[in-house]
Design a protein around this motif. Structure first.
Motif, short mmCIF file in Angstrom:
data_model
loop_
_atom_site.label_atom_id
_atom_site.label_comp_id
_atom_site.label_asym_id
_atom_site.label_seq_id
_atom_site.Cartn_x
_atom_site.Cartn_y
_atom_site.Cartn_z
N MET A 1 -0.54 -20.47 -1.52
CA MET A 1 0.26 -20.02 -2.67
C MET A 1 0.89 -18.66 -2.42
SD MET A 1 -2.76 -18.95 -5.35
CE MET A 1 -2.21 -17.70 -6.49
N ILE A 10 2.77 -7.87 3.13
CA ILE A 10 2.40 -7.57 4.52
C ILE A 10 3.47 -6.72 5.19
CG2 ILE A 10 2.10 -8.62 6.81
CD1 ILE A 10 0.67 -10.94 5.35
N MET A 13 3.18 -3.23 3.99
CA MET A 13 1.98 -2.63 4.52
C MET A 13 2.18 -2.18 5.97
SD MET A 13 -1.67 -4.08 3.68
CE MET A 13 -1.54 -3.52 2.02
N PHE A 17 2.07 1.53 7.52
CA PHE A 17 1.16 1.94 8.61
C PHE A 17 1.91 2.53 9.79
CE2 PHE A 17 -2.26 -0.15 6.46
CZ PHE A 17 -3.35 0.58 6.88
N LEU A 20 2.98 6.03 8.83
CA LEU A 20 1.87 6.99 8.86
C LEU A 20 1.46 7.28 10.31
CD1 LEU A 20 -0.45 5.88 5.91
CD2 LEU A 20 1.07 7.84 6.01
N LEU A 24 1.55 10.80 12.11
CA LEU A 24 0.33 11.31 12.73
C LEU A 24 0.59 11.70 14.18
CD1 LEU A 24 -2.47 11.60 11.56
CD2 LEU A 24 -3.05 9.36 12.44
N VAL B 171 1.88 -4.46 -9.13
CA VAL B 171 1.64 -5.39 -8.03
C VAL B 171 1.03 -6.69 -8.57
CG1 VAL B 171 0.29 -5.79 -5.92
CG2 VAL B 171 1.46 -3.60 -6.28
N LEU B 320 -6.34 7.54 14.20
CA LEU B 320 -5.81 6.20 14.39
C LEU B 320 -6.88 5.15 14.09
CD1 LEU B 320 -2.94 5.60 15.16
CD2 LEU B 320 -3.69 5.14 17.50
N LEU B 323 -6.95 4.60 10.46
CA LEU B 323 -5.81 3.78 10.04
C LEU B 323 -6.04 2.31 10.40
CD1 LEU B 323 -2.53 5.79 10.76
CD2 LEU B 323 -4.07 5.88 8.81
N PHE B 326 -8.60 0.56 8.18
CA PHE B 326 -7.98 0.22 6.88
C PHE B 326 -7.06 -0.98 7.03
CE2 PHE B 326 -9.26 4.33 5.02
CZ PHE B 326 -9.59 3.90 3.75
N LEU B 327 -6.29 -0.98 8.14
CA LEU B 327 -5.33 -2.08 8.34
C LEU B 327 -6.06 -3.42 8.43
CD1 LEU B 327 -2.32 -2.60 8.70
CD2 LEU B 327 -2.64 -2.46 11.16
N PHE B 330 -7.19 -4.42 5.01
CA PHE B 330 -6.10 -4.92 4.17
C PHE B 330 -5.65 -6.32 4.61
CE2 PHE B 330 -4.90 -0.25 3.40
CZ PHE B 330 -5.67 -0.21 2.26
N MET B 331 -5.53 -6.50 5.92
CA MET B 331 -5.06 -7.80 6.40
C MET B 331 -6.04 -8.90 6.01
SD MET B 331 -2.27 -6.84 7.40
CE MET B 331 -1.66 -8.47 7.69
N ILE B 334 -5.66 -9.56 2.30
CA ILE B 334 -4.44 -10.33 2.01
C ILE B 334 -4.68 -11.80 2.38
CG2 ILE B 334 -2.04 -10.72 2.69
CD1 ILE B 334 -1.82 -7.63 2.97
N GLN B 338 -4.93 -15.45 -0.14
CA GLN B 338 -4.22 -16.71 0.07
C GLN B 338 -5.15 -17.92 -0.02
OE1 GLN B 338 -1.16 -15.92 -0.10
NE2 GLN B 338 -0.26 -15.86 1.96
N SER B 346 -7.45 -14.74 -6.81
CA SER B 346 -6.39 -14.21 -5.97
C SER B 346 -5.84 -12.91 -6.55
CB SER B 346 -5.30 -15.26 -5.83
OG SER B 346 -4.23 -14.73 -5.09
N VAL B 350 -5.72 -9.13 -5.00
CA VAL B 350 -4.49 -8.34 -4.88
C VAL B 350 -4.62 -7.01 -5.63
CG1 VAL B 350 -2.08 -8.28 -5.60
CG2 VAL B 350 -2.98 -10.27 -4.42
N ILE B 353 -6.55 -4.78 -3.42
CA ILE B 353 -5.71 -4.29 -2.31
C ILE B 353 -4.80 -3.17 -2.80
CG2 ILE B 353 -3.84 -4.89 -0.71
CD1 ILE B 353 -4.94 -7.76 -0.72
N ALA B 357 -4.96 0.45 -1.36
CA ALA B 357 -3.78 0.82 -0.57
C ALA B 357 -3.06 2.02 -1.17
CB ALA B 357 -2.84 -0.36 -0.46
N PHE B 360 -5.11 5.03 -0.40
CA PHE B 360 -5.01 5.27 1.04
C PHE B 360 -3.67 5.94 1.38
CE2 PHE B 360 -3.05 3.50 4.88
CZ PHE B 360 -3.91 4.01 5.85
N THR B 361 -2.55 5.34 0.88
CA THR B 361 -1.23 5.84 1.24
C THR B 361 -1.01 7.26 0.73
OG1 THR B 361 -0.49 3.58 0.94
CG2 THR B 361 1.21 5.25 1.20
#
Lengths: 669, 409
Positions: A1, A10, A13, A17, A20, A24, B171, B320, B323, B326-327, B330-331, B334, B338, B346, B350, B353, B357, B360-361
């Motif tokens: 979905m 994505i 995101m 990244f 950033l 950095l 979001v 790094l 980072l 975190f990546l 998040f992945m 996400i 799904q 779901s 979200v 996230i 996020a 984090f940002t």
């Protein structure tokens, strides 16, 4: 979905990244050095540790300029505990006899670092020795001391508040004298508080080197004293004198009166601080005649007994008149110099080609600096032949239309009496490191040979005549043969020659058979008397006599004259008294305490017992006995490196250890 | 190494391991920034205890039955709004904001708890079958659910957290399947406010562009006009809202534009953080060796500026690593969003996230000097019990959803 929306998220995101990550990378890798430097700067304070400035010493080891290790007291308010402020202020107040409120106000008004007392003597610190409070800082703060006050001030020059050389030797040899400042690195936190001292990166200060001059303090004292006496006697504006060794170019004394006090140089005008012996060219007048005469002899254009018509003192020459002070109808060539006849010189100079004439003057150093090792030397003025008018050469031959500084004149003159060699004048004999190693030693330097030695002998002979039976009989000495030449020149004031203002000069040398001393005396605008022979020659005579009396080596044994014991002793006594006064006057120890001083028994050639004596007394005795010394610390003498009653040899240095503040106990931050 | 596929099926290690890594890095950084600081000497011990407690709660939540969240969504939301009102009345003021509620011996931030409430309740609301997000009234109510806590938090005032709530709301609405027009209607006031920051000219140009877009949608005239008026209002409301900000927050926004204009004032932290990170270089100065950190050039570094401890002491490599962890997190989340069993789960994922996020940002941005210093902690790393507990609990919720993804009901 929701596949497309997930992809959108994505996408955002990853973009985020990557951004950033790039930022950095830019901060940590690309600009790393930039930020590291900022961090380094704000985290580290450095504190300069001043190096002790080297001493300036005369040729016999007399200290002419020394550094005194005074201290300054500060408070770092950030480190000061509020409730300790009272005990600090009342303590400092008791040491310095000032109201406690005075210090309280200073601390209240000040920002981070507050200066409480500047440059106080270490002697006062003895009381502070055991006093320790957070934030109270005792810092070394050197003072420059000139033990003989204004003696040779123009040569020595002076330093600014930070002990940087500003003029004279202090400036010229600043890089040798100043030493290497040390540095202490301190890591501090965000409030500026000390976290640690980085010993590894810190560097201890290296003391400066000592400059040993060719100056002879005794000669200098005599010169200055007689110049002053001359000014007073003849009501002159100022007087300049140089004493030199004509064979080597060593400057033995150099002075201009009035002078200044280098320890308080701020109170004097710049013009008073200028060393006019090297900076101020003037038209020399007749004293140039022997130099012109030497050219004529060298070029074989004259004979000694040739008769010159001197026109009874008034000679119409082209567009002008040339006059003689002492009119004669006829003179021999020798007589022209002895009687200082302008007419004779003008006529004789006609025999010289303009270019030859100019070349000789250049070779004698006119129009060019002598490169003496002092700052601010002037070129003087020498016309080129193409600019000569019809009367230039004759006028130059009796000392007008050209100008020279005293140091140029004396070196040119030296060359005609030393066998014909132009020597480079110099004033620094050697440079030694604090431990006494010689780092650099000046050697006499011959610039060129200008005339032959036979010409030189002849011209010396002429000049003996000038003193023996000519215009300079006032310079005649008993027992010692003197040669010399007088010079009187109208001063150029605003472009025209003054009828009232004169520069009266005399240049003389002895012993004439083999000159080892040459002295130039110049008195500006004397009111009483006018001529060099009346004004400067007597000054020369008194100086020459004093030097001969003071320095036995200057005259060979066979000419040894009667020593005037009394005179010598008087001189030494005066010298000692003035030094004692000067130590207080020209340093900032304060007023001399009223203490009765015992006169210690001193035997020549034996080391006296100096323990428990004040430095002043000890130094006076050592100077009297001619013992070289070094002093560490301040206050009373605790120890001497040569034991009492030991025989003294000239190469030994006596080290006096005095009461000194324990450095290790001083918490400098 | 043997991988227990059965266990991986129940428990997503590629979420849990990054989480564990981040928490450990955070503990190291908190230790380094506080171990020689007398005013914060207990912080490491306290953070450590919080971490232990959080992981206990993590496993409790992980094992909860799958329907728990649906049941508790409404009560938690209501309770959290009550607490947000309570904090305005009896809260403790720290750093210019009334955001702390003292319960017994521990302080606690209702706004942290309210995040859970918002995510659960909004997910519940948006996933309900009778609510069609493309109906304008329904959209307004969804926005309203977000706006109640946002207003309450602005009143504290805590701009940073308020922004997080805005992002979560937007979001989640976006995720629930809003069409482009609806999305535009929700987003455009935000754009208008942002434009108004830069002055009246930019604001006018933006309004003009919004008008053009609205016309191009060719929707109901009344609806379009309403949206446009909301846009205009938003720009002016911001002016008023700006005045609501405490002086220190206003200065922070100003200093964001030019941090070096006042290097010892509000721009101070941003500069010092950059200096710390920049001086770290590629490999860093080593653990406990960062002098920018150890000499306390950055005040309260263990909270919002924890990232520059890592940047300084572990260098580019360390930063790094943070980072990347975190990546991965998040992945995986996400991915989880799904494969959940229903829309409710779901949406929760979200929401989580977007919460993490945003923190984090903005936080990393603050540390690198690209976003204003608005006081948002870095999830899992910054010192702070409430925040750590809530963030770890939310990951536990996500893992619970992962565990139950194959069961319906």
């Amino acid at each position: 979905m929701n596949n497309s929306r997930a992809l959108l998220i994505i996408f955002f995101m990853f973009t985020g990244f990557i951004l950033l990550g790039l930022k950095l990378f830019s901060i940590q890798i690309v600009k790393h050095d930039y930020y590291a430097e900022i961090a380094e700067k704000q985290q580290n304070k450095s504190q300069k540790l001043k190096a002790e400035r080297g001493s300036i010493i005369d040729r016999n080891g007399e200290l002419l300029a020394i550094t005194k290790n005074d201290i300054s007291l500060y408070v770092d308010k950030r480190m000061l505990n509020k409730n300790e402020t009272d005990s600090l202020t009342s303590f400092i107040a008791s040491v310095f006899n000032k109201p406690r409120k005075y210090y309280q106000n200073l601390i209240d008004k000040g920002r981070n670092n507050v200066l409480l007392e500047k440059k106080v003597s270490r002697e006062r610190l003895l009381k502070i020795d055991d006093f320790y409070i957070d934030g109270f800082i005792v810092q070394e703060d050197f003072s420059r001391v000139y033990p003989y006050g204004s003696l040779s001030s123009h040569v020595l020059g002076y330093v600014d508040n930070e002990c940087n050389g500003v003029y004279g030797i202090e400036k010229q040899y600043d890089k040798y004298l100043r030493g290497k400042d040390g540095i202490k690195f301190i890591e501090n936190d965000v409030l500026g508080r000390t976290i640690s001292v980085k010993e590894n990166d810190s560097r201890k200060p290296v003391a400066g080197n000592n400059i040993i001059l060719t100056i002879n303090k005794t000669y200098q004292t005599i010169l200055e004293k007689e110049l002053i006496a001359g000014i007073h006697k003849f009501h002159g504006d100022s007087a300049t004198g140089i004493i030199m060794n004509p064979k080597t170019g060593e400057i033995l004394a150099m002075a201009t009166m009035p002078d200044f006090d280098p320890a308080n140089h701020g109170k004097f005008q710049l013009s008073e601080k200028r060393n006019r012996a090297i900076t101020d060219p003037y038209e020399p007048g007749s004293i140039i005649k022997p130099i012109i005469m030497s050219m004529l002899i060298e070029e074989k254009l004259i004979k000694e007994d040739e008769i010159i018509n001197t026109e009874n003192g008034d000679f119409r020459y082209r567009t002008t008149h040339i006059r003689d002070t002492h009119p004669h109808a006829y003179l021999t060539v020798r007589g022209v110099l002895e009687e200082s006849s302008n007419i004779g010189m003008a006529k004789l100079s006609d025999r010289l080609e303009e270019n030859t004439f100019y070349k000789y003057l250049r070779d004698f150093g006119f129009g060019n600096i002598t490169s003496v090792d002092l700052p601010g030397e002037s070129n003087g003025f020498l016309k080129k032949p193409k600019n000569y008018s019809k009367i230039s050469k004759p006028f130059m031959s009796f000392g007008y239309e050209l100008s020279a500084t005293p140091v140029q004149l004396i070196s040119a003159f030296s060359s005609i009496i030393n066998g014909g060699n132009l020597m480079k004048p110099f004033i620094v004999d050697k440079i030694t490191s604090p431990d006494g190693t010689v780092l650099y030693s000046n050697k006499p330097e011959k610039i060129r040979s200008v005339i032959s030695s036979s010409t030189s002998d002849k011209i010396i002979d002429f000049m003996i005549g000038v003193v023996e039976e000519g215009t300079a009989t006032n310079a005649k000495l008993n027992n010692v043969l003197v040669g010399g030449k007088t010079g009187t020149a109208q001063m150029l004031i605003e472009g025209s020659y003054s009828k009232k203002e004169y520069n009266s000069s005399f240049i003389g040398f002895f012993p004439a058979e083999d000159p080892s001393i040459i002295i130039l005396i110049k008195v500006s605008s004397p009111d009483i008397g006018r001529y060099g022979g009346q004004v400067s020659a007597p000054v020369f005579k008194r100086i020459a006599e004093s030097i001969i009396d003071a320095d036995l080596q200057i005259i060979p044994d066979n000419m040894k004259i009667q020593r005037r014991k009394e005179y010598l002793e008087n001189l030494l006594k005066e010298d000692r008294n003035s030094r004692d006064q000067n130590i207080f006057k020209f340093s900032n120890i304060g007023n001399p305490p009223e203490v009765k001083r015992e006169k210690p028994s001193v035997i020549k050639g034996m080391m006296p017992n100096l323990v428990n004596m004040t430095i002043r007394d000890a130094v006076a005795i050592l100077n009297e006995l001619g013992i070289k010394y070094k002093i560490s610390g301040d206050g009373k003498v605790l120890e001497q490196s040569i034991n009492p009653d030991e025989a003294i040899s000239s190469d030994r240095i006596c080290i006096l250890r005095c009461e000194t503040k324990k450095l290790a106990d001083l918490r400098l931050n | 190494m043997k991988i227990n596929y059965n266990l991986q099926d129940k428990f997503d290690f590629s979420i849990f391991i990054p989480l564990l890594g981040l928490v450990l890095l955070g503990l190291l950084a908190v230790y380094s920034s506080t171990y020689e600081n007398s005013s914060a000497s207990n912080n490491f011990e306290r953070q450590f205890i919080f971490t232990v407690i959080s992981f206990v709660i993590f496993f409790v939540i992980y094992f909860l039955p799958s329907h728990t969240f649906r049941i508790t969504a409404t009560p938690i939301y209501i309770l959290s709004q009550i607490l947000l009102i309570a904090v305005l009345i009896i809260g403790r003021v720290t750093k210019g904001a009334k955001s702390w509620l003292d319960v017994g011996f521990v302080g606690f931030q209702p706004s942290e708890f309210a995040k859970v409430g918002l995510i659960l309740f909004l997910a519940y609301w948006l996933s309900h079958k009778k609510h069609d997000i493309n109906n304008f009234k329904e959209l307004l109510s969804a926005v309203g659910i977000g706006f109640i806590p946002i207003i309450l938090i602005i009143l504290e005032p805590d701009m940073g957290t308020a922004i997080v709530f805005v992002v979560i709301t937007l979001v989640m609405i976006f995720w629930s399947g809003i069409d482009l027009f609806g999305l535009f209607a929700v987003l455009s006031p935000g754009i208008a406010v942002f434009a108004s920051l830069f002055g009246i000219v930019y604001f006018m140009i933006t309004l003009f562009l919004i008008l053009l877009v609205l016309i191009s949608f060719r929707r109901d005239l009344f609806l379009s006009t309403t949206i446009f008026v909301v846009n205009i209002a938003a720009g002016f409301v911001f002016e008023i809202a700006y005045k609501f900000l405490r002086p220190h927050q206003q200065r922070r926004i100003e200093s964001f534009i030019d941090p070096y204009s006042d290097p010892l004032g509000s721009g101070y932290n941003a500069i010092q953080a950059k200096v710390a990170i920049g001086s770290g270089g590629l490999l860093g100065k080593g653990f406990l060796e960062g002098n920018q950190t150890q000499l306390r050039f950055i005040p309260e570094q263990w909270t919002d500026f924890i990232f520059c401890v890592i940047g300084e002491e572990f260098g580019f490599i360390g930063s790094l690593l943070v980072l990347i962890l975190f990546l991965i997190l998040f992945m995986r989340l996400i991915n989880l969003s799904q494969i959940t069993k229903d829309k409710f789960s779901s949406l929760i994922v979200v929401g989580i996230i977007s919460l993490i996020a945003t923190h984090f940002t903005i936080n990393i941005g603050m540390n690198l000097g690209i976003t204003p210093v608005i006081g948002l902690p870095l999830p899992f790393l910054s010192y702070g019990g409430s925040s750590l507990l809530v963030n770890i609990s939310l990951i536990a919720v996500a893992l619970n959803i992962y565990r139950n993804r194959k069961y319906s009901g």
